[in-house]
Write a protein that holds these residues in place. Structure first.
Motif, short mmCIF file in Angstrom:
data_model
loop_
_atom_site.label_atom_id
_atom_site.label_comp_id
_atom_site.label_asym_id
_atom_site.label_seq_id
_atom_site.Cartn_x
_atom_site.Cartn_y
_atom_site.Cartn_z
N VAL A 1 0.88 -1.12 -0.03
CA VAL A 1 0.00 -0.01 0.11
C VAL A 1 0.97 1.11 0.08
O VAL A 1 1.76 1.04 0.70
N CYS A 2 0.71 2.06 -0.79
CA CYS A 2 1.39 3.31 -0.95
C CYS A 2 1.28 4.14 0.37
O CYS A 2 0.30 4.55 0.83
N PRO A 3 2.48 4.28 1.14
CA PRO A 3 2.48 4.97 2.62
C PRO A 3 1.97 6.68 2.66
O PRO A 3 1.67 7.02 3.51
N ILE A 4 1.81 7.11 1.39
CA ILE A 4 1.55 8.53 1.22
C ILE A 4 0.17 8.68 1.04
O ILE A 4 -0.69 9.52 1.48
N THR A 5 -0.60 7.82 -0.06
CA THR A 5 -1.75 8.01 -0.37
C THR A 5 -2.67 6.98 -0.02
O THR A 5 -4.08 7.14 0.12
N LEU B 1 -1.65 4.92 -10.92
CA LEU B 1 -2.34 6.09 -10.94
C LEU B 1 -3.54 5.97 -12.22
O LEU B 1 -4.55 6.29 -12.34
N LYS B 2 -2.74 5.25 -13.40
CA LYS B 2 -3.62 4.90 -14.39
C LYS B 2 -4.77 4.01 -14.09
O LYS B 2 -5.88 4.01 -14.60
N LYS C 1 -12.54 7.35 -10.81
CA LYS C 1 -12.10 8.55 -11.35
C LYS C 1 -12.51 9.62 -10.37
O LYS C 1 -11.62 10.70 -10.33
N GLU C 2 -13.26 9.47 -9.51
CA GLU C 2 -13.48 10.58 -8.28
C GLU C 2 -12.42 10.53 -7.43
O GLU C 2 -11.79 11.85 -7.29
N ARG C 3 -12.02 9.49 -7.13
CA ARG C 3 -10.57 9.52 -6.21
C ARG C 3 -9.50 9.81 -6.92
O ARG C 3 -8.50 10.56 -6.28
N LEU D 1 -7.28 13.20 -5.90
CA LEU D 1 -5.82 13.15 -5.78
C LEU D 1 -5.02 14.25 -6.63
O LEU D 1 -4.05 14.99 -6.21
N GLN D 2 -5.59 14.30 -7.76
CA GLN D 2 -4.76 15.39 -8.87
C GLN D 2 -5.04 16.57 -8.40
O GLN D 2 -4.01 17.44 -8.21
#
Length: 357
Positions: A279-283, A302-303, A310-312, A316-317
């Motif tokens: 699991v990404c520790p940042i996101t 990310l893709k 798409k909402e999440r 993040l974007q």
């Protein structure tokens, strides 16, 4: 590692001292070790042996480096053809996934997998980069003449600068680059430059500047594709050094395995089951769809997130992309993954996500 030479009348006492190992009870040097830890450890050594005049102990050999991560890369990076200036890294026969540049007996540059050496104390994809000097004319310009100098802060900043300088002299040949954004001619050229024999021939050319010129061209092609392992290598080292020189919030305790999973002080002492550790520790996003060795949400993840949520992805974007991007970031995925890496090294989790650091 420090070699200390203490003349005793007509004889010489040589002390071989590894502060990082000593800090960890002689077990390993796989965790973070800041300049402040080094100074405290050396002071402890001086106190233990009641050394009243550390200035009488000349430093004749010095080794300094760091452990770091490159998102998406692990031990396989060591297998890539690589050079330090025009000298090729050669395999260290005494260790697995380890190699070094040894053009002279006075300067050795090492690049190896710390995760392979000490898998129980650090993430498996941890890389170590080291500079080893055995000559006073290289050690003295760092402000280091005797043991007492290692109690000062300035020499550590000089070592930091020297590590970065030598990291920038490294050339890593990516055996499997992508060709996105390149013309047909550039694609053919990059394929040619990705062949190790091309660099062997280049080094053996009579024209002095041939290697540097071709290196510059090669790096420009990789930059244009948006995936330059050399740029990632240097940036990862610079970011980790910045972290190590920030005394506040640095925890040097190593990762510890137990029957539940992995217990890490970097993760506030939480037990993370091994099966859920990707699991990404940042996101806080799942990254199991990314290749093994990846520890942060990258372009691939990310893709995948954009397709499945798409909402999440948009959320993040909006959080990540708040400023200007540089010219090497060609896509929104490049921009977002770069910001994630920055937050990882600067220890600033995304608001609303689990604060792991």
């Amino acid at each position: 590692m420090v070699y200390i030479d203490r003349p005793i009348q007509t004889e010489c006492l040589e002390i071989r001292f590894k502060p990082h190992y000593w800090h960890n009870d002689g077990q390993h040097n796989a965790n973070d070790f800041t300049p402040y830890h080094a100074i405290a450890t050396i002071q402890k050594f001086i106190d233990l042996f009641n050394i009243e005049h550390p200035e009488h102990f000349k430093v004749v050999n010095l080794e300094y480096g760091l452990n770091f991560l490159i998102d998406g890369y692990g031990k396989e990076l060591i297998s890539y053809p690589s050079y330090h200036q025009k000298d090729e890294f050669v395999r260290d026969l005494n260790h697995r996934y380890s190699k070094q540049k040894k053009s002279t007996k006075y300067l050795i540059i090492k690049l190896y997998s710390k995760g392979v050496q000490f898998p129980e104390y650090c993430p498996g994809n941890t890389i170590r980069f080291e500079v080893k000097s055995k000559r006073s004319k290289r050690i003295n310009p760092l402000g280091i003449y005797h043991l007492g100098d290692l109690l000062k802060e300035a020499p550590y900043h000089a070592m930091k600068a020297d590590i970065i300088t030598n990291a920038k002299r490294v050339l890593i040949i990516d055996p499997d680059p992508n060709y996105i954004g390149l013309t047909k001619r550039e694609t053919n050229k990059l394929k040619e430059y990705s062949n190790p024999s091309f660099w062997f021939k280049t080094i053996n050319q009579s024209r002095i500047n041939s290697f540097d010129e071709k290196k510059k061209t090669y790096l420009s092609y990789l930059d244009k594709t948006g995936n330059n392992i050399n740029r990632k290598f240097v940036e990862s080292i610079e970011q980790k050094l910045t972290q190590l020189f920030d005394e506040i919030g640095i925890n040097s305790a190593p990762l510890q395995k137990n029957e539940i999973g992995i217990n890490s002080p970097m993760l506030k002492g939480e037990n993370i089951p091994v099966s859920y550790s990707r699991v990404c520790p940042i996101t806080g996003m799942d990254i199991t769809m990314q290749k093994e060795g990846s520890n942060l949400l990258s372009n691939t993840g990310l893709k995948h997130l954009e397709k499945t949520d798409k909402e999440r992805f948009k959320e993040l974007q909006n959080i990540l992309l708040t400023g200007e991007h540089n010219k090497f970031e060609k896509t929104v995925y490049d921009m977002m993954s770069k910001q994630i890496r920055n937050k990882y090294y600067n220890k600033r989790p995304i608001p609303g996500q689990t604060a792991l650091f």
